[in-house]
Structures are given as C-alpha cells and as structure tokens.
Design a protein around this motif. Structure first.
Motif, PDB file in Angstrom:
ATOM      1  N   TYR A  16       0.844  -1.188   0.000  1.00  0.00           N
ATOM      2  CA  TYR A  16       0.000   0.000   0.000  1.00  0.00           C
ATOM      3  C   TYR A  16       0.880   1.237   0.000  1.00  0.00           C
ATOM      4  CZ  TYR A  16      -3.953   3.010   1.229  1.00  0.00           C
ATOM      5  OH  TYR A  16      -4.923   3.982   1.233  1.00  0.00           O
ATOM      6  N   LEU A  17       0.909   1.936  -1.119  1.00  0.00           N
ATOM      7  CA  LEU A  17       1.728   3.132  -1.284  1.00  0.00           C
ATOM      8  C   LEU A  17       0.849   4.370  -1.349  1.00  0.00           C
ATOM      9  CD1 LEU A  17       4.170   1.813  -4.010  1.00  0.00           C
ATOM     10  CD2 LEU A  17       4.820   2.508  -1.713  1.00  0.00           C
ATOM     11  N   PRO A  18       1.381   5.522  -0.949  1.00  0.00           N
ATOM     12  CA  PRO A  18       0.649   6.771  -1.166  1.00  0.00           C
ATOM     13  C   PRO A  18       0.394   6.990  -2.661  1.00  0.00           C
ATOM     14  CG  PRO A  18       2.508   7.107   0.323  1.00  0.00           C
ATOM     15  CD  PRO A  18       2.656   5.737  -0.260  1.00  0.00           C
ATOM     16  N   TYR A  19      -0.715   7.674  -2.972  1.00  0.00           N
ATOM     17  CA  TYR A  19      -0.986   8.007  -4.362  1.00  0.00           C
ATOM     18  C   TYR A  19       0.087   8.970  -4.872  1.00  0.00           C
ATOM     19  CZ  TYR A  19      -5.597   5.920  -5.045  1.00  0.00           C
ATOM     20  OH  TYR A  19      -6.639   5.046  -5.230  1.00  0.00           O
ATOM     21  N   ALA A  20       0.540   8.720  -6.081  1.00  0.00           N
ATOM     22  CA  ALA A  20       1.588   9.555  -6.665  1.00  0.00           C
ATOM     23  C   ALA A  20       1.431   9.573  -8.170  1.00  0.00           C
ATOM     24  CB  ALA A  20       2.966   9.027  -6.282  1.00  0.00           C
ATOM     25  N   SER A  21       1.878  10.644  -8.774  1.00  0.00           N
ATOM     26  CA  SER A  21       1.917  10.716 -10.237  1.00  0.00           C
ATOM     27  C   SER A  21       3.147  11.510 -10.634  1.00  0.00           C
ATOM     28  CB  SER A  21       0.646  11.370 -10.802  1.00  0.00           C
ATOM     29  OG  SER A  21       0.482  12.687 -10.286  1.00  0.00           O
ATOM     30  N   GLY A  22       3.622  11.241 -11.836  1.00  0.00           N
ATOM     31  CA  GLY A  22       4.806  11.954 -12.291  1.00  0.00           C
ATOM     32  C   GLY A  22       5.341  11.390 -13.577  1.00  0.00           C
ATOM     33  N   MET A  23       6.565  11.771 -13.887  1.00  0.00           N
ATOM     34  CA  MET A  23       7.135  11.351 -15.155  1.00  0.00           C
ATOM     35  C   MET A  23       8.655  11.276 -15.041  1.00  0.00           C
ATOM     36  SD  MET A  23       8.852  14.010 -16.873  1.00  0.00           S
ATOM     37  CE  MET A  23       9.678  14.927 -15.566  1.00  0.00           C
ATOM     38  N   THR A  24       9.239  10.540 -15.974  1.00  0.00           N
ATOM     39  CA  THR A  24      10.685  10.477 -16.149  1.00  0.00           C
ATOM     40  C   THR A  24      10.996  10.729 -17.620  1.00  0.00           C
ATOM     41  OG1 THR A  24      10.987   8.890 -14.350  1.00  0.00           O
ATOM     42  CG2 THR A  24      12.737   9.023 -15.998  1.00  0.00           C
ATOM     43  N   TRP A  25      11.838  11.720 -17.870  1.00  0.00           N
ATOM     44  CA  TRP A  25      12.392  11.868 -19.213  1.00  0.00           C
ATOM     45  C   TRP A  25      13.635  10.984 -19.287  1.00  0.00           C
ATOM     46  CZ3 TRP A  25      10.337  13.262 -23.508  1.00  0.00           C
ATOM     47  CH2 TRP A  25       9.379  14.275 -23.578  1.00  0.00           C
ATOM     48  N   ASN A  26      13.551   9.929 -20.105  1.00  0.00           N
ATOM     49  CA  ASN A  26      14.705   9.076 -20.368  1.00  0.00           C
ATOM     50  C   ASN A  26      15.452   9.656 -21.564  1.00  0.00           C
ATOM     51  OD1 ASN A  26      13.893   6.449 -18.690  1.00  0.00           O
ATOM     52  ND2 ASN A  26      12.077   7.197 -19.762  1.00  0.00           N
ATOM     53  N   PHE A  27      16.741   9.921 -21.405  1.00  0.00           N
ATOM     54  CA  PHE A  27      17.556  10.399 -22.515  1.00  0.00           C
ATOM     55  C   PHE A  27      18.479   9.247 -22.928  1.00  0.00           C
ATOM     56  CE2 PHE A  27      16.189  14.060 -20.126  1.00  0.00           C
ATOM     57  CZ  PHE A  27      15.761  14.928 -21.121  1.00  0.00           C
ATOM     58  N   TRP A  28      18.075   8.553 -23.993  1.00  0.00           N
ATOM     59  CA  TRP A  28      18.745   7.327 -24.410  1.00  0.00           C
ATOM     60  C   TRP A  28      19.988   7.624 -25.245  1.00  0.00           C
ATOM     61  CZ3 TRP A  28      16.857   2.989 -22.259  1.00  0.00           C
ATOM     62  CH2 TRP A  28      15.527   2.989 -21.836  1.00  0.00           C
ATOM     63  N   VAL A  29      21.024   6.798 -25.047  1.00  0.00           N
ATOM     64  CA  VAL A  29      22.171   6.855 -25.962  1.00  0.00           C
ATOM     65  C   VAL A  29      21.646   6.577 -27.370  1.00  0.00           C
ATOM     66  CG1 VAL A  29      24.367   5.788 -26.580  1.00  0.00           C
ATOM     67  CG2 VAL A  29      23.767   6.121 -24.169  1.00  0.00           C
ATOM     68  N   PRO A  30      21.933   7.467 -28.356  1.00  0.00           N
ATOM     69  CA  PRO A  30      21.251   7.381 -29.650  1.00  0.00           C
ATOM     70  C   PRO A  30      22.058   6.671 -30.743  1.00  0.00           C
ATOM     71  CG  PRO A  30      22.318   9.504 -29.440  1.00  0.00           C
ATOM     72  CD  PRO A  30      22.693   8.723 -28.204  1.00  0.00           C
ATOM     73  N   ARG A  31      21.342   6.237 -31.757  1.00  0.00           N
ATOM     74  CA  ARG A  31      21.934   5.772 -33.014  1.00  0.00           C
ATOM     75  C   ARG A  31      20.915   5.998 -34.118  1.00  0.00           C
ATOM     76  NH1 ARG A  31      20.287   0.640 -35.083  1.00  0.00           N
ATOM     77  NH2 ARG A  31      18.959  -0.564 -33.645  1.00  0.00           N
ATOM     78  N   TYR A  32      21.354   5.843 -35.357  1.00  0.00           N
ATOM     79  CA  TYR A  32      20.438   5.969 -36.481  1.00  0.00           C
ATOM     80  C   TYR A  32      19.708   4.654 -36.729  1.00  0.00           C
ATOM     81  CZ  TYR A  32      22.438  10.476 -37.829  1.00  0.00           C
ATOM     82  OH  TYR A  32      22.833  11.790 -37.847  1.00  0.00           O
ATOM     83  N   GLY A  33      18.450   4.782 -37.185  1.00  0.00           N
ATOM     84  CA  GLY A  33      17.694   3.612 -37.591  1.00  0.00           C
ATOM     85  C   GLY A  33      18.122   3.133 -38.962  1.00  0.00           C
ATOM     86  N   ARG A  34      17.383   2.184 -39.499  1.00  0.00           N
ATOM     87  CA  ARG A  34      17.751   1.599 -40.798  1.00  0.00           C
ATOM     88  C   ARG A  34      17.708   2.604 -41.935  1.00  0.00           C
ATOM     89  NH1 ARG A  34      14.724  -4.341 -40.746  1.00  0.00           N
ATOM     90  NH2 ARG A  34      15.928  -5.215 -38.975  1.00  0.00           N
ATOM     91  N   ASP A  35      16.848   3.626 -41.804  1.00  0.00           N
ATOM     92  CA  ASP A  35      16.775   4.629 -42.868  1.00  0.00           C
ATOM     93  C   ASP A  35      17.894   5.652 -42.776  1.00  0.00           C
ATOM     94  OD1 ASP A  35      16.082   6.083 -40.642  1.00  0.00           O
ATOM     95  OD2 ASP A  35      14.091   6.654 -41.349  1.00  0.00           O
ATOM     96  N   LYS A  36      18.760   5.527 -41.758  1.00  0.00           N
ATOM     97  CA  LYS A  36      19.908   6.410 -41.549  1.00  0.00           C
ATOM     98  C   LYS A  36      19.502   7.862 -41.272  1.00  0.00           C
ATOM     99  CE  LYS A  36      23.046   3.571 -44.311  1.00  0.00           C
ATOM    100  NZ  LYS A  36      24.016   3.530 -45.431  1.00  0.00           N
ATOM    101  N   LYS A  37      18.227   8.068 -40.917  1.00  0.00           N
ATOM    102  CA  LYS A  37      17.731   9.395 -40.570  1.00  0.00           C
ATOM    103  C   LYS A  37      17.046   9.403 -39.217  1.00  0.00           C
ATOM    104  CE  LYS A  37      16.981  10.877 -45.378  1.00  0.00           C
ATOM    105  NZ  LYS A  37      15.977  11.347 -46.353  1.00  0.00           N
ATOM    106  N   THR A  38      16.176   8.410 -39.000  1.00  0.00           N
ATOM    107  CA  THR A  38      15.466   8.312 -37.730  1.00  0.00           C
ATOM    108  C   THR A  38      16.444   8.024 -36.595  1.00  0.00           C
ATOM    109  OG1 THR A  38      13.557   7.412 -38.909  1.00  0.00           O
ATOM    110  CG2 THR A  38      13.592   7.142 -36.517  1.00  0.00           C
TER     111      THR A  38
END
Length: 620
Positions: free
Chosen positions: A108-130
C-alpha cells in the motif's frame, strides 16, 4: 537502464533509485551514428513515443482512480523539463507514471503521479535518418514525481494492503543516520543547495534527490524494536498460512524473534536500527541478531512506516511533497550527462515549482520560465564551438604528423585535438616542480587519445614522448601504458586471435631501494596466432627513471616489420624465452599500420605520487 515492464518491482527499483553507474556502450559497427549523435543536439521533436502506465489507453488497467489533476501533472512536469533544456547526445522518451499501479496485490503506497524523461544513448535507424536507442539500451534520466520517497527499501514481507514498511539510511530530515557519513556528505549537500536552493537534498549513489515540501520533516514514523518484532511475527505467521514457509522454517523464525525479545527486553521501546536494508521473514533466524552492529556491518538502517494520514491526503489534488531527481555529473562526464546536470542546476526553476504547489498565489497566472533562456539555436551554437575546439588541428613542421607540448592548453579543459574514453572531461595542465614547460597530469585511471590525428600511422614512423614522475614513498611510482592497435594496410582490426597490438608500459622505481624496487619497462606484442610468437621485452637500467630521476624519454620506432622501443636511450630487448616458435624472428606481420593510439594510467595512489606526460611527437 529501464525495464519496459510496469510491474511493481519496476517501480520499487525506480524509487529505491540505486546508482545507475556507468552503462555499457555498444560498438559503433552495430550502432550506426552513435559516436556522431552522442555529441549532437537532438531536439524535442525527435522524442520517441511515450510509455508507462500513465499513457492513454494503457491496456492493463488501473484499479485505483486517479483524478484529472493527478494525471495532468505528468504533462505539467514534462513541459517544465522541456522548457529548461535542449537535449545534446541523447534521444528523449517520456515515461508516464501513476502509483500505485493496482495491477497486482502490491504494498500500500501513497498516491503519486509523475514522469521520467529518459535520454537514451542514440543511433540511427535503418533509414539512416530516424534516431532511435542504441543497443544495449541505456539512458540518463530526469524525474519529477509527487509523493514518492527515494532511497528506501521495501520490507515487502511485512507489508499489507493497508500498511507499508521500509528501511532507509536517512532520518525524517533527510540526513544520513551515521554521524561520520553525515559529515562526509555535508559538503556535497551544501554545494548542491547553493545551486538549487535550500530544500531537502540527499544523494542515493550518484543521483541527486531534491524534495520540495512545506516544513522540514518527512511524514514518516520510525518503528521501535518491539514493533519490528511484532510485525515480523505477524509476517512469519501470514507467510506460513499462505504456504510460503515450511513448518520448520516458521518455527526457527519465531524462535529467533523470541530470543531477540528476551535479549532486548529492557530496550524494546527504543527506535529500531537493523543491520541490513532488506527486512523480511528470513531476517529473524536464530543466529542473526538483527539489532546488533559490529565491524562487519558498514551501515545500520532505520525501519519506518508512513504516517497514517498520508494515504488519504495523497488522494487529494494537492501533493504532500514533490521529488525531483537527476544524475550528478562533472565536466569529465559524458556530453549528455554534463548537459542534463547543468540544466538542472542552472536553468530549472525550483522556486517556481515550490510556489506552484505550496504558495500558489505567488505564481497565479504566471507560466513556468527557466532561470536562463533556453533555445535549440543557442544549444547548437554552443555545441558547435565545443566540437571545433576539441578537434582543431595545429600547423606542423614538414614530416611531423603529431606534436604536443600542451603550451597552449587550458588547465581544467580537454586539450584541443585530444579526447578521452571519459567523455567531456578535462585535464590539469601545469609545470611539475623542477621541470620546464607544460605537462598534462594523469589522474585516476584516465586515458588520453589523439582525436585530431589522422590514422592510420605511416608504415615507418618514430613516436617520442616524455613522462615525469613526482617524488613518492611507495614501492614504485604510477605507471603509464601506451596501447597501439594495428591492422594490415590500416584497415579494420581483424578477428580475435588475428590482430596485432603493442603495449608499452613504463613504471618509475624507488631510488631508495632500486635493488628491490627498480624501474620497470616492457613492451608486449599480441601477434596473429599463425606467427606463433608471444614476445615480451622487460628491461630497464635500475636508475633510469625513479623518484629522484624524474623524467623518462620514450622513443618508439617502426620500420617495416620491425618495432623497437628505448627509454632514456636504453633499448628494450626481446627475449627468446617467450618465443613459441624459436625459429621465427620477432617481426610484425606484413603491411601493419596502427589504427588507434591510447595512453592510460593506473589507479590513483597517494603513496605513488603523480605522473605527467608532455613533448609528444610523431614523425615519418
């Protein structure tokens, strides 16, 4: 690194907020563009789709009813972060969180709400743009939640749907329990307070926790020893009834509780401190004195519960407290980590957030504004200047391909044309006592790589550099190793067992006892297995380099298939003892050209003094 599951175990991990530490970086071959993107501005428009149990249409359902206000805070928090920074070196993704999840039978936890911005180590997708997540996926995060208490460890066996118990190393004021730990942490906390404001601040590993609330106390109550034993007894009987314990294990646990009650019968009503962070039904074994601290126990933990009124108050549209979390960093951290840290300590408006919830009349009708202006254009311009400075080259004499004496380098910054495996860091540049010119100081386990040098090396070259050791009292001074990796024609390194590398390590001896602790130098080559040769050279005149004779001049010469090394004019000789096939001479494979060059230093040790490098020159 986040697990995409939304089980309660995932949230407990998030709230305990263990140190993320250093994450693994995948190799560039499997992550196209990763190195390039890790130094580039990635605008919010590139954000990946949101996830979490707070997204619209979350299919697993929530058994608890959250108000529109509580759900809406997720967007409010996310927007505050977006206004406070422009991501550099990380692709953002929003995680929307509502607590308790309600999918399972959870504590039983107190009610809570919120968010996390995850900043992922990036790479290009197969289209070499995304832009997508590199693999294995890893992120640096910024979180804002209401009514979440970080740094606690759930006593899950003791919890019921109406009671939640946990352990922690801090008191209700957010101070560490141990006095020595508290004093050691004090300067770090005070420094952070000077940046963000006079709020409750404590660290969990390398994560910074800022708690905004009216007053100075957390709404928690510490249990007594008597209460811990009572709740433990109830948990043991409950576990046995539910088939989670055998009779013999239950009887032993109950006997352990009886022994503790008898042992501490005159001290049962004192606050409970236990010797482990995990409190459960197996903590009460006969041989475990739960309340005893000895030399084998680095920390004691207090046992807490939330005040009863917290549960009902948390359901209202007014948070009891707000938790803001980000990762600690320095100039030596990665571009991503350092950028997020600067944003949260220079731009984020903590005072506005406090007033938004606890003095709303002060900010009524006023939108959130960061403390300093933030724009994609400014972030791009700043990042471009940094990259130009890091990669600028010098005009060199004819035949000289690399030359560095650090005379124009700024102490505390990364020298132009150089980089390190520890991204976005700097080095101290100074003149050691008794020497001339500028030298770069190697600190703890640091690395130095020539980023402006255009690899591969020529087939024939001479590489020179000077090392300088200060006085030291240990057996030897600190070692510097140069690691060269080569491939035929300077192409891609070959498969394991078929590549060529050279390690050249130099260590100063102790002049007070050179017979026992002489200077040491060796070159070790890793050659393709077909050559059947594992050569190592290990020699140096005892007095050549020490805490009295401070400088070693290293010369490495490659001429065709030959590679030789000398230190202060003394050659390092290859020894036949290490030949696998003694009919073979020590020669490199045909057409080997080196494709990487890294200097590194061993771990810092005050008894081994300091070590510097300068006067680096490579000629053909």
């Amino acid at each position: 690194m986040h697990n995409p599951s939304y089980k309660m175990t995932k949230y407990c991990f998030l709230f305990c907020l263990l140190t993320l530490g250093k994450v693994m970086r995948a190799q560039p071959e499997s992550n196209p563009g990763m190195a390039e993107l890790s130094e580039k501005v990635i605008t919010w428009e590139k954000a990946l789709p949101p996830f979490g149990n707070g997204v619209a249409g979350y299919k697993k359902g929530l058994n608890h009813k959250f108000t529109a206000y509580q759900r809406g805070l997720v967007d409010v928090f996310a927007d505050w972060i977006k206004k406070s920074l422009i991501p550099v070196g990380g692709v953002p993704q929003l995680e929307r969180t509502l607590i308790p999840d309600g999918e399972e039978s959870v504590p039983y936890l107190p009610y809570a709400s919120g968010m996390t911005w995850n900043f992922w180590v990036p790479r290009y997708g197969r289209d070499k743009k995304t832009i997508i997540q590199a693999q294995p996926a890893s992120s640096t995060d910024i979180s804002i939640h209401t009514n979440v208490l970080p740094g606690r460890s759930s006593a899950s066996w003791l919890n019921t749907p109406n009671e939640y118990y946990f352990t922690a190393r801090f008191d209700k004021y957010g101070k560490l329990l141990d006095e020595a730990d508290r004093k050691a942490e004090e300067s770090r906390v005070n420094e952070m307070a000077s940046k963000v404001g006079n709020y409750m601040i404590y660290f969990t590993g390398e994560n910074v926790n800022v708690l905004l609330m009216p007053g100075k106390e957390l709404p928690i109550v510490q249990l007594t020893r008597a209460e811990v034993l009572q709740k433990g007894e109830e948990a043991v009987n409950r576990a046995f009834k539910n088939g989670k314990m055998t009779t013999s294990v239950r009887d032993e646990a109950l006997e352990g509780i009886r022994i503790l009650r008898d042992r501490y019968k005159n001290e049962l009503n004192v606050p409970a401190y236990i010797r482990m962070s995990q409190l459960g039904i197996y903590s009460f074994s006969i041989n475990n004195d739960l309340f005893k601290k000895d030399v084998s126990v680095p920390y004691m933990y207090a046992v807490y519960r939330f005040k009863p009124e917290v549960y009902e108050l948390s359901k209202k549209d007014k948070p009891l407290w707000v938790w803001i979390n980000f990762q600690n960093a320095t100039e030596r951290s990665s571009t991503l980590d350092w950028g997020l840290y600067k944003a949260m300590t220079k731009n984020f408006n903590y005072a506005y957030v406090y007033d938004y919830f606890f003095n709303p009349e002060k900010v009524k009708g006023k939108p959130y504004q960061p403390l300093n202006p933030v724009s994609a254009a400014a972030a791009t311009a700043e990042n471009d200047i940094k990259n130009i400075q890091a990669n600028q080259t010098k005009t060199l004499p004819e035949g000289t391909l690399l030359m560095e004496d650090f005379s124009t380098s700024i102490s505390g910054k990364m020298p132009a044309g150089w980089t390190s495996k520890e991204n976005n860091r700097g080095f101290i540049i100074e003149t050691p006592a008794g020497e001339k010119g500028k030298w770069l100081l190697f600190d703890n386990s640091s690395t130095l790589i020539p980023s402006a040098f255009k690899f591969p090396t020529p087939d024939n070259f001479t590489l020179e550099y000077d090392l300088c050791s200060t006085d030291f009292t240990g057996r030897s001074g600190r070692s510097i190793e140069l690691y060269l990796v080569g491939a035929p024609g300077g192409g891609k390194p070959q498969a394991s067992g078929e590549y060529t590398s050279a390690n050249i390590m130099i260590t100063p001896g102790n002049a007070d006892n050179l017979a026992i602790y002489p200077a040491e130098a060796y070159i070790r080559l890793q050659l393709p297995t077909k050559i059947k040769y594992d050569p190592i050279s290990y020699s140096m005149a005892p007095s050549d380099y020490s805490n009295k004779k401070h400088v070693a001049h290293v010369v490495i010469k490659k001429a065709g298939r030959s590679l030789t090394v000398s230190v202060n004019g003394n050659p390092l000789l290859y020894q036949d003892y290490y030949k696998v096939d003694k009919s073979q001479d020590m020669l490199l494979p045909e057409n080997i050209r080196f494709t990487s060059m890294t200097w590194s230093c061993d771990n810092k040790d005050e008894t081994r003094g300091k070590v510097y490098i300068s006067n680096i020159k490579l000629t053909k």
